[in-house]
Design an enzyme around this catalytic site. Structure first.
Site, mmCIF file in Angstrom:
data_model
loop_
_atom_site.group_PDB
_atom_site.id
_atom_site.type_symbol
_atom_site.label_atom_id
_atom_site.label_comp_id
_atom_site.label_asym_id
_atom_site.label_seq_id
_atom_site.Cartn_x
_atom_site.Cartn_y
_atom_site.Cartn_z
ATOM 1 N N ASN A 104 4.474 9.800 1.285
ATOM 2 C CA ASN A 104 4.066 8.390 1.334
ATOM 3 C C ASN A 104 2.971 8.197 2.384
ATOM 4 O O ASN A 104 3.245 7.810 3.524
ATOM 5 C CB ASN A 104 5.296 7.531 1.670
ATOM 6 N N ASP A 162 -4.863 -4.063 -2.939
ATOM 7 C CA ASP A 162 -3.517 -3.879 -2.401
ATOM 8 C C ASP A 162 -2.492 -4.380 -3.407
ATOM 9 O O ASP A 162 -2.774 -5.285 -4.202
ATOM 10 C CB ASP A 162 -3.351 -4.653 -1.090
ATOM 11 N N ASP A 200 -0.172 -6.324 -3.350
ATOM 12 C CA ASP A 200 0.377 -7.677 -3.213
ATOM 13 C C ASP A 200 -0.725 -8.725 -3.357
ATOM 14 O O ASP A 200 -0.522 -9.891 -3.062
ATOM 15 C CB ASP A 200 1.085 -7.861 -1.869
ATOM 16 N N ASP A 246 -9.062 1.774 5.913
ATOM 17 C CA ASP A 246 -10.170 0.884 5.564
ATOM 18 C C ASP A 246 -11.208 0.802 6.697
ATOM 19 O O ASP A 246 -12.412 0.765 6.443
ATOM 20 C CB ASP A 246 -9.675 -0.512 5.181
#
Lengths: 330, 330
Positions: free
Chosen positions: B129, B150, B152, B245
């Protein structure tokens, strides 16, 4: 014994030795420095990078400043009011006032009597009252950028500073505050319009295909480009006393093969025409003005045998000005 | 007499002559056509022009479509809801779901049982992960553009269609909806922040120096570029489970020598994290999250021995969407 011998010698001999040694050291250092300079990597810069570095290092050089060209007719009260505003805008190099009041003396004396002024203002007396006088090649123009403003338009300093910085990133396009578009119809005849007109194509939102030059920054070499256009283009502008800006958009779009301008949304821009004492209210109030604009588009398509204008839906604003303008409205 | 002689000959001889004549004519025409083709001007196109023409002519080719890469962990309910939205976005070529739920089978069967779907969706099972799993070079990725979102984040279709069109005009930059900045301090230590932080430099408004990749379009070759970075960069991201990022912005800014991204103001973008049943609320809720971001900036400056991020204050919106958004508020 040796010491006595040496110590007896006056400082002069020792002095010469030290001097020689110092000179040798200095020479060696200079040679090393020279060699190091030769070894420095040559920086390969593209035009934009060079522009940015020039901007940082040269203050108000002709690369990072602009020339205001303002044509005026019968609104000297507005002109002088506007000059008082524009003369203090950062990065302004010079003002060229295109004096279309034929037979009337330009207010050089009045201007000088109210000096000193931050920058030079040149009043160019014209021989005929022509719309396209402002698109001449002016020998006084030294900067890469022109700020062209109508003599009734007040654009705030933050808007100008920001739009100029945008122009510096897109120097081949007209960066300005007034977007317009051409609209194709099923007959093949074009119409000229603003926001309310039918947007071409499908999808959301609107499109523009022109940025009017009367409130914009553009590259000063486009003045020469305009001069080199077919006589029919100049004649069209003279006949209509209109459409010099539409022509400029055609010319630039054709020249660069992409949309002629970028629209920067103004935060604080006003039209002062209602404030003039002259009674003169500007060309766009003529009854035939809008129809003329459509007429010009079709004439220009005819002259150039093509429609070079391209649509864009890019609207640029200044991040964080007004404060928190990036936030969504709730 | 001659006529009789000729007329007597059967159609065969005449036929042969006609045949020969026709062949000669055809050959001559082919030669002329070939010569003309050789004379056609070679069109010298720059990359952007070529891109635009490809866009016009090839439909959903890999030049004018994009691949959605969505990494997901412990929010499968949100993921599936979002996939139902994104699968229908115009110009979407394929979806790659980076499945970070280690040990748990990806919902391929469920997905297929609810088909047919407009585009292919590939679930990539991961072995660990890791935050940077989404920055791998995926063999399934065929397009020049990546849309990274993303798991969400719900971005409206008009926002995506517009931002993609902007990316096509600026394909070397991250075109996205979330701007951030680094702030220099007198100690030389940088801090990471959003809007509320002190804007660097003088003048009006704010600046940004990063566009977060979790709601953005960027060139797919930047995934390879990320893979080629020093191991220290990958280790930093693995250690913090954060900052991929920020690293991408460093890498891209360094690579292109200008600001890494362009901010497009979203009209309709929402975060759905409150709607998940999983109880999992996303990495940015960790207490140390913001401090980690500042930490990462300073570590990256250390690794690259420079601060390559550049500021910008360009905010792009879609002209006329929402309706009349170019008008000034009264």
């Amino acid at each position: 014994m040796r010491c006595y011998h040496i110590c007896k010698l006056p400082g002069r001999v020792m002095g010469i030795r030290v001097l020689r040694f110092s000179l040798v050291v200095i020479l060696v250092l200079l040679l090393v420095a020279g060699a190091l300079t030769a070894l420095l990597p040559t920086v390969k810069e593209d035009k934009m990078l060079m522009l940015r570095r020039e901007i940082k290092s040269r203050g108000k050089s002709t690369l990072d400043s602009f020339t205001l060209i303002m044509q005026t007719y019968n609104r000297t009260d507005l002109l002088l009011k506007l000059l008082n505003h524009y003369q203090a805008v950062p990065n302004l190099h010079k003002v060229i006032v295109v004096w279309n009041n034929i037979g009337e003396k330009a207010p050089d004396e009045l201007w000088n009597s109210l000096g000193p002024h931050p920058i030079p203002v040149i009043f160019k007396q014209q021989t005929a009252n022509r719309m396209r006088n402002r698109l001449q090649g002016f020998p006084e123009l030294e900067t890469n950028a022109v700020l062209m403003v109508d003599d009734d338009t007040l654009i705030s300093t933050p808007d100008l500073v920001f739009a100029f910085s945008v122009w510096q990133q897109f120097p081949d396009q007209i960066v300005g505050f007034v977007p317009r578009k051409h609209v194709p119809t099923s007959s093949g005849i074009y119409s000229y319009g603003s926001f309310e007109m039918q947007a071409p194509g499908s999808g959301n939102g609107d499109q523009y295909s022109m940025v009017l030059i009367g409130a914009s920054f553009f590259n000063s070499k486009y003045l020469e480009l305009f001069q080199r256009q077919p006589a029919a283009v100049h004649a069209l502008i003279d006949d209509t006393q209109n459409c010099d800006d539409i022509a400029m958009n055609f010319i630039i779009a054709k020249h660069i093969g992409k949309t002629s301008g970028i629209f920067v949304k103004p935060v604080n821009m006003d039209n002062l025409e209602k404030e003039t004492n002259s009674g003169y209210s500007g060309m766009w109030h003529r009854a035939e003005h809008a129809l003329q604009r459509s007429y010009c588009i079709n004439k220009l398509v005819n002259i150039y045998d093509s429609m070079p204008l391209k649509y864009s839906n890019i609207m640029i604003s200044q991040f964080g000005f007004p404060y928190a303008n990036y936030k969504r409205k709730m």
